[in-house]
Design an enzyme around this catalytic site. Structure first.
Site: not given
Ligand code: DOR
Length: 483
Positions: A80, A170, A197, A329, A356
């Site tokens: 966000l 992440d 991740h 990614n 994501d």
């Protein structure tokens, strides 16, 4: 069917206000109850008054190709960008975009600037969500390491006390195995998830596109599948070690993109390890041939025997190559990897779909492919991509809804903040999405609520227009056409 409540918008219906609705003759999917079918639903002042399953004459002509009602979706993974990146997204714009996508709960990743590595930052995010006026629930992940620098653990206890639902670095995954082992241990002691991740950064330094024919032909530096499988193998080995000391340790692997990684998770689950994983809609539906200019869905890029088709030989290249909106990614993978993602969704190896959602500002995306920031702002297009796979007969609608609702709720924990939302029963607070499978919508700057610049599906018509999203009994989104 009659959707009286949607036909005319009462004057007092507004974002954030409790909702009154009379949804008669819709197709209700209730994964919590393991049931779907024609139903009437009455909501008064944001509370579900009654759910009446229909049969016989009353159910005639109602099927899952029309208006569908499902529990509000839960996104385990979204960016966000507030604080520090508000040209790309704010908490307010991100929650508005989420509601447009049918999501009523959003887990925000901590890679903001500065990162969410202290309790005060969790409180600041809650305040921003409250101020936005959106009823979509914001849940926060905390950083795993201080400053996301991968050198020492963040203040995990303080973050837990501030209400985070898990920890993740992440985007900058922890490379130090000893540190990651401690993270699993301490997060487990706090009863919280570690969301990894999985990427071995030594294998992806400078990488631009999935290693394979497309990258070679386009002259892009290859991003090997081994960067993901090697990291997953390490994580699983550490988890197996840690659960012997701390049975509450739990690992969640996010945005898996390769057949190899999914096979490892399938085996680890069969061996009883407490691991879960999610997939993104873009890794299910798009492939690396889009970088060359193909625009067919992943399942159209395999022949009848499941072998990959050649987009050059097929004359499948219809768009300009090197669209920076496709840089992400992990990278878009081969059609065989996308097929493995679909199989993992169908057989339950993948517990959840997570978007994501990774919006970026124009300055970071309107540039050459190789220097563009990775990310697809996909929270508004997730449902449409998934319905494409449903329409192609590759996955049942109910399984998709499960992976968007009770799947993520279970990962966040039974009785946890998202759990009670994934239920549609009389007496419950309404938390649901209403979408129309008979109506498509066109992705474009005028239809998306994210601030993110550029979208790889721009101009494309997607299935399943979201008509209404109700979060915590309050209106979160209503399609303009329904007014
Ligand atoms: O594409 C991505 N974008 N993948 C990540 O892991 C990070 C994310 C971002 O923050 O932009």
């Amino acid at each position: 069917m009659t959707l009286a409540a949607l036909a005319g918008r009462p004057a007092d219906r507004a974002i954030g206000k409790p909702v009154d609705l009379d949804l008669s003759g819709a197709w209700l999917v209730d994964p919590g109850a393991g049931r779907e079918g024609p139903a009437d639903l009455v909501i008064e002042a944001g509370q579900i008054r009654s759910v009446t399953w229909l049969n016989g004459h009353d159910a005639a002509g109602i099927d899952d190709r029309g208006i569908v009602v499902a529990p509000g979706f839960i996104d385990l993974h979204a960016h966000l960008r507030e604080p520090g990146g508000t040209a790309a997204e704010t908490i307010a714009s991100g929650l508005a975009a989420a509601a447009h996508g049918g999501f009523t709960t959003v887990c925000a990743m901590p890679n903001t600037t500065p990162p969410v590595d202290r309790g005060a930052m969790v409180s600041a995010a809650s305040v921003a969500a409250e101020r936005s006026g959106s009823p979509v629930r914001l849940l926060q992940l905390g950083a795993l390491t201080a400053g996301r620098a991968g050198e020492q653990l963040a203040a995990l206890g303080e973050l837990a006390a501030a209400g985070v639902v898990g920890f993740s670095d992440d985007g900058s995954p922890v490379q130090d195995a000893a540190l990651f082992r401690n993270a699993l241990l301490y997060a487990g002691m706090l009863g919280l998830l570690v969301v990894d991740h999985p990427e071995d950064l030594r294998l992806t330094a400078g990488a631009e596109a999935n290693e394979g024919l497309v990258a070679t032909v386009l002259g892009l530096r290859g991003w090997p599948a081994a960067a993901e499988t090697e990291a997953v193998a390490r994580d699983l080995a550490l988890l197996a070690d840690v659960v012997r000391d701390e049975p509450r340790a739990r690992l969640h692997l996010t945005h898996l993109s390769t057949a190899g990684a999914l096979a490892q998770v399938r085996a680890a689950k069969a061996a009883g390890l407490p691991v879960t994983c999610d997939l993104t809609p873009h890794h299910l539906a798009l492939t690396d041939e889009w970088l060359a200019g193909a625009r067919r869905w992943a399942w159209e890029a395999l022949d009848g025997d499941g072998a990959p088709r050649d987009p050059w030989r097929d004359h499948a290249l219809v768009a300009a190559p090197y669209d920076a909106a496709l840089r992400v990614n992990p990278p878009l993978r081969s059609a065989a990897d996308a097929r493995a993602c679909l199989e993992a969704l169908v057989d339950g190896t993948a517990d959840a779909i997570a978007t994501d959602h990774a919006p970026h500002a124009q300055v970071d995306k309107a540039v050459e492919f190789g220097v563009a920031r990775p990310g697809i702002a996909g929270i508004e297009t997730a449902l449409g991509l998934l319905l494409g796979a449903v329409d192609a007969g590759l996955v049942p609608l109910r399984r998709v809804i499960e992976a968007l609702t009770i799947g993520p709720a279970r990962i966040l924990g039974r009785g946890g903040p998202a759990d009670e939302r994934a239920a549609i029963t009389g007496g419950a607070v309404a938390d649901l999405v209403v979408f129309d499978r008979s109506a498509g919508w066109t992705v474009g700057a005028g239809t998306l609520l994210t601030r993110g610049f550029g979208h790889p599906l721009e101009g494309r018509e997607l299935a399943g227009e979201v008509l209404l999203t109700v979060a915590a009994g309050r209106l979160a989104f209503e399609a303009p056409a329904a007014g």
